[in-house]
Structures are given as structure tokens and as C-alpha cells.
Design an enzyme around this catalytic site. Structure first.
Site, short mmCIF file in Angstrom:
data_model
loop_
_atom_site.label_atom_id
_atom_site.label_comp_id
_atom_site.label_asym_id
_atom_site.label_seq_id
_atom_site.Cartn_x
_atom_site.Cartn_y
_atom_site.Cartn_z
CG ASP A 106 -69.88 -7.93 -33.99
OD1 ASP A 106 -68.64 -7.83 -33.90
OD2 ASP A 106 -70.46 -9.02 -34.01
CG HIS A 145 -61.46 -1.01 -35.34
ND1 HIS A 145 -62.56 -1.66 -34.82
CD2 HIS A 145 -60.40 -1.86 -35.14
CE1 HIS A 145 -62.19 -2.83 -34.32
NE2 HIS A 145 -60.89 -2.98 -34.51
CG LEU A 204 -78.71 11.51 -29.17
CD1 LEU A 204 -79.88 10.69 -29.70
CD2 LEU A 204 -77.51 11.22 -30.05
#
Length: 242
Positions: free
Chosen positions: A22, A39, A133
Site C-alpha cells: 500500500d 506502481h 520460495l
């Protein structure tokens, strides 16, 4: 800035970290830039966090890339985010594969651009056997819609006689979620100082530890993650026990 990995006992490292990325818009606005620039800056933050997660021993990350509520943003921003998500996955796919990252898409196909779905599915296929991962890319994801979709599929199976209503348990229900193999969330991390979950992984986060960091997402890096993990490692997780 110190880039030294903190010395934390392996059992105190969260296996699964959920991240609400955020603050991109506010970061851009503060610099007189369009929201889209925020972004773009956030992409580097995510990949630094992924590298930091691998370095410290986190096994799974869920990144909230586009929520079912994000369709309410301006058409220009929605269009940008769709193309951006598609291009990030395309651009970073080989790099993630080389790092041993297993990419999985979590979210609804409905309304999502087919070009985005295509990139996500190709990345899933390429990285399917990787074990270092797992990165859950949550694109067109909403926690309530995930639960509603699971309940709908479950009801359908009961109606068809594939499953008895008496046999429904939490374990059975979780098989109908977007990614049944997803671990429960250990650490729920949100940047930008906002203190809410915004409909992200409610089923999986029932026993998560929440850490809210007062830093806008494009300013986040691996040390932000490590600080949150240090905070997490000091918590006493009882899971309802005394």
C-alpha cells in the site's frame, strides 16, 4: 542502511508472509508524479522483498497485486494495472525461475484480462517444480469472494452427491479455496501506515501476527521485511492455548 540479515532462530521465522503493498499512489503524489509512477516504483520494492525473504528463510509470500475492489478505480488506472501486472510477470518470470521461486496465481478469472491470465499460467507452468520460495500473486483477489466461490463449489458437490453435508469440516472446506496448498499466514504485513486487512486472505490469516509499517510501498526493501520479522519473532503465538 545496514543490509545485514538479523540473527533470528529459524523457528521464529514466519513460513508465510502476506503483504498488502500500500502507498504507491501517495508516494507518487508526494513527488508530483502520476499514480502509475508509484506502481512502477513498487515493482523494485516487491523483488527486493522477495530476495530478502529467500535470504532469511521465509518459504511463502502472498502479494496483493490487484483486488476485486480495485475495479472501482479510474478506467485509466485499471487499464494501467492490468497491463503492468501482465508485463511484470513476463519481465520477471525467468529471473524468478532462476531464483527457485514457484509462482502461483490466486484470484478470480472473471473480468481479468486473458493476457494477464496467460502470463500467470505460463509463469506457474515454468516454475512449478521450484522449491526455494512460493510466490502467490494475488491478482483479482478478494477474501470474501474466495470464500463465496468455495462455498458455491462445495454446495454444487453436495447437490451432486459427491460429498455429504455432514462431512463438511474446515479441512474439507479449505480444499475448495483458490490455492488449497497455501499455508496459513504467519505474518501479515502492510505498508503505508494504514491498519486494516482490506479483504486479504481472511480465511488463511485467522492466527496471523499483524505488523503495520509506516512506510510507503515504493520505499520498502528487504530491511523493512527483516524489521517486521524481528517484531514477529518477539510475539508469543499461543493459537488459543493458555
Amino acid at each position: 542502511m545496514s543490509m545485514k540479515i538479523p540473527n533470528i532462530a529459524p523457528e521464529k521465522i514466519p513460513a508465510h508472509v502476506a503483504i498488502v503493498m500500500d502507498g504507491n499512489g501517495r508516494w507518487a503524489k508526494a513527488r508530483g508524479l502520476p499514480r502509475t509512477a508509484g506502481h512502477e516504483a513498487g515493482e523494485a520494492a516487491l523483488f527486493d522483498v522477495i530476495e530478502g525473504a529467500i535470504a532469511i528463510g521465509v518459504k511463502e509470500i502472498s502479494a496483493y497485486a490487484f483486488s476485486t475492489e480495485n475495479w472501482r478505480r479510474s478506467p485509466d488506472e485499471v487499464k494501467f494495472l492490468m497491463g503492468f501486472n501482465r508485463d511484470v510477470i513476463r519481465r520477471r518470470r525467468d529471473q524468478m525461475h532462476a531464483m527457485g521461486v514457484h509462482v502461483r496465481w490466486v484470484g478470480r478469472p472473471k473480468r481479468l484480462w486473458s493476457s494477464v491470465i496467460n502470463e500467470l499460467e505460463q509463469a506457474e507452468e515454468l516454475t512449478a517444480k521450484n522449491k526455494v520460495l512460493t510466490l502467490n500473486m494475488c491478482v483479482n483477489y478478494g477474501g470474501r469472494s474466495e470464500i463465496v466461490d468455495a462455498a458455491t463449489a462445495l454446495a454444487r458437490d453436495v447437490k451432486r452427491g459427491k460429498l455429504s453435508a455432514d462431512k463438511i469440516s474446515e479441512k474439507v472446506f479449505s480444499r475448495y479455496l483458490d490455492q488449497p496448498q497455501m499455508r496459513d499466514v504467519d505474518l501479515f504485513l502492510r505498508s503505508s501506515g494504514e491498519m486494516r486487512t482490506s479483504n486479504f486472505l481472511p480465511w488463511q490469516s485467522v492466527y496471523a501476527e499483524f505488523v503495520f509499517m509506516d512506510v510507503l510501498w515504493p520505499d520498502v526493501d528487504r530491511t523493512t521485511l527483516w524489521k517486521a520479522i524481528e517484531e514477529y519473532s518477539k510475539r508469543d503465538r499461543r493459537f488459543g492455548k493458555a
